[in-house]
Design a protein around this motif. Structure first.
Motif, mmCIF file in Angstrom:
data_model
loop_
_atom_site.group_PDB
_atom_site.id
_atom_site.type_symbol
_atom_site.label_atom_id
_atom_site.label_comp_id
_atom_site.label_asym_id
_atom_site.label_seq_id
_atom_site.Cartn_x
_atom_site.Cartn_y
_atom_site.Cartn_z
ATOM 1 N N ILE A 173 0.769 -1.131 -0.084
ATOM 2 C CA ILE A 173 0.025 -0.108 -0.026
ATOM 3 C C ILE A 173 0.831 1.237 0.127
ATOM 4 N N THR A 174 0.334 2.088 -0.844
ATOM 5 C CA THR A 174 1.386 3.307 -1.038
ATOM 6 C C THR A 174 0.948 4.475 -0.102
ATOM 7 N N PRO A 175 1.459 5.476 0.279
ATOM 8 C CA PRO A 175 1.153 6.489 1.007
ATOM 9 C C PRO A 175 -0.143 7.164 0.484
ATOM 10 N N ASP A 176 -0.167 7.274 -0.769
ATOM 11 C CA ASP A 176 -1.237 8.041 -1.276
ATOM 12 C C ASP A 176 -2.613 6.786 -0.954
ATOM 13 N N GLU A 177 -2.306 5.707 -1.189
ATOM 14 C CA GLU A 177 -3.521 4.816 -1.170
ATOM 15 C C GLU A 177 -3.977 4.639 0.422
ATOM 16 N N LEU A 178 -3.137 4.920 1.363
ATOM 17 C CA LEU A 178 -3.441 4.624 2.538
ATOM 18 C C LEU A 178 -4.094 5.849 3.086
ATOM 19 N N ALA A 179 -3.725 7.203 2.386
ATOM 20 C CA ALA A 179 -4.516 8.302 2.949
ATOM 21 C C ALA A 179 -5.739 8.239 2.340
ATOM 22 N N GLU A 180 -6.002 7.729 1.353
ATOM 23 C CA GLU A 180 -7.518 7.423 0.456
ATOM 24 C C GLU A 180 -8.341 6.371 1.348
ATOM 25 N N LYS A 181 -7.520 5.426 1.796
ATOM 26 C CA LYS A 181 -8.358 4.384 2.708
ATOM 27 C C LYS A 181 -8.738 5.035 4.103
ATOM 28 N N CYS A 182 -7.848 5.932 4.639
ATOM 29 C CA CYS A 182 -8.211 6.676 5.694
ATOM 30 C C CYS A 182 -9.319 7.410 5.621
ATOM 31 N N TRP A 183 -9.559 8.146 4.405
ATOM 32 C CA TRP A 183 -10.488 9.175 4.253
ATOM 33 C C TRP A 183 -11.880 8.209 4.219
ATOM 34 N N GLN A 184 -11.757 7.041 3.406
ATOM 35 C CA GLN A 184 -12.901 6.164 3.373
ATOM 36 C C GLN A 184 -13.400 5.570 4.737
#
Length: 421
Positions: free
Chosen positions: A52-63
């Motif tokens: 998981i990339t930092p951007d993907e992690l940030a998006e999952k956090c938002w979700q």
């Protein structure tokens, strides 16, 4: 490669930084719990081996936090997000969180609130000491703490309580969790009484939020958020992923409308919360009666809490779920203990459902027990075949528990449910 069941729990304060910490999933999984100051707003599982990339992690956090943010926003008169931002992560997310949640920030707390905290325990002195210390360390303390020592086989509980001079000790010789809970009602003197299990630790603002919930006079009872304290074993992970006490991060009210809406299928009262973190107006029991002593540990096995919530709703009162009243629960660590626990859960589940059916003949609990539940387990028996790994390891004990609960009800349906008070 052997599957890893060790998940690290990390509590992430988004008020401090929106830059999420790096996580490595090579050998472990992660359970990330997101907070805005003292307000829990979501969680996320990251599985072992996930890339998981930092951007993907940030998006999952938002979700993970989006539903909570939108719910808080909906409860306010002014919108903190534009309509277009409802489904996409806003660039100014930290500002949006601050604007939306600032009204829930507590700049100061009262030193004490008029609630009684009751802990029912049996032979778990080490856990009890941790639970009591957490309560005594609160910045906003409960006015009263009662420990009910339920049919102990030694004096270890009494010795722990002696270390806390202000804690009231009650010896209850008759075994049974709901017997102990009823003893707690008789011992408590505050207008609000809260129950926590001996294997939980309360959050710093827990007592305040218990008290605050009852400032709404329409609330007769409440439950709060239960977050896993550790996820180090397969048993703990099975429980958290499939039997979790966590009911989410959004306020919910259960009332007569909820009861009527779900009556045909049998209201899923167990969704309201967990007995590990619940509270009541003390004078409520004069109307609804005390806990049903045929249920829970020492009797049917479980569900004395949900049966009480059902009675509260049938009397026309409401139960509120407040996710800001947080406790951290230590799940069973070993599979044999988990299997025994789930046997008791399902035994109590079917026994309580049939008790509730008798109490309210229009409810659909008979249909739930004899139709919906068998279909549910038939599905899981097929899905787990042939290996029956992970979650499916406990299926056999759950089915045995459900059948045992029906037999328990048939044998005990005419037994007195209430104590002599």
């Amino acid at each position: 490669m052997k599957q890893s069941f060790d998940y690290q729990i990390r509590h992430i304060q988004l008020a401090e930084s929106m830059d999420l910490p790096p996580i490595s999933t090579n050998e472990t999984g992660w359970y990330l719990v997101f907070w805005w100051r003292q307000i829990p707003i979501g969680h996320l599982f990251v599985e072992p081996g996930d890339v998981i990339t930092p951007d993907e992690l940030a998006e999952k956090c938002w979700q993970a936090i989006q539903p909570t943010l939108l719910a808080y926003r909906a409860s306010q008169t002014e919108s903190a997000l534009t309509d277009g931002a409802a489904t996409t992560r806003p660039a100014n997310l930290q500002e949006v969180l601050s604007t939306t949640l600032s009204t829930y920030d507590l700049e100061s707390l009262p030193a004490e609130v008029p609630i009684s905290v009751v802990i029912c325990t049996r032979n778990r002195a080490a856990d009890l000491q941790i639970a009591l210390q957490a309560l005594k360390d609160l910045p906003c303390k409960p006015a009263e703490i009662v420990v009910v020592d339920n049919a102990p086989t030694d004096n270890s509980t009494a010795r722990v309580v002696e270390k806390f001079p202000d804690v009231i000790y009650c010896h209850e010789p008759r075994p049974g969790l709901d017997i102990a809970r009823n003893s707690g009602i008789r011992m408590a003197t505050m207008p609000v009484m809260a129950y926590v299990d001996d294997d939980v630790q309360v959050h710093a603002h827990w007592a305040y939020h218990i008290w605050k919930t009852f400032q709404d006079e329409s609330v007769a009872a409440m439950t709060g958020l239960v977050i896993a304290a550790e996820l180090n074993t397969e048993a703990q992970l099975i429980f958290e992923k499939h039997w979790s006490f966590n009911r989410g991060y959004i306020d919910k009210t259960y009332d007569a409308a909820y009861l009527n809406r779900t009556l045909f299928a049998g209201p899923p009262i167990w969704e309201i919360g967990a007995g590990a973190n619940m509270a009541f107006r003390r004078d409520l029991f004069a109307t609804t009666g005390y806990f049903d002593e045929r249920l829970d540990v020492g009797a049917a096995g479980c569900n004395g809490d949900s049966e009480m919530w059902f009675r509260i709703l049938t009397h026309g009162y409401s139960v509120h779920y407040n996710p800001r009243a947080v406790v951290f629960h230590k799940h069973r660590q070993q599979l044999p203990a988990l299997k025994k626990q789930l046997f008791s859960y399902m035994r109590g589940h079917t026994a309580a459902a049939l008790i509730q059916q008798a109490y309210h003949p229009s409810a659909g609990y008979r249909r739930h027990v004899f139709k919906s539940l068998p279909l549910y387990y038939l599905h899981y028996l097929k899905a787990g075949f042939p290996s029956y790994g992970f979650r499916y390891q406990t299926i056999g004990m759950e089915i045995r528990g459900a059948l045992s609960g029906v037999l328990f009800y048939l044998k005990n349906r005419n037994r007195p449910s209430q104590p002599n008070v």
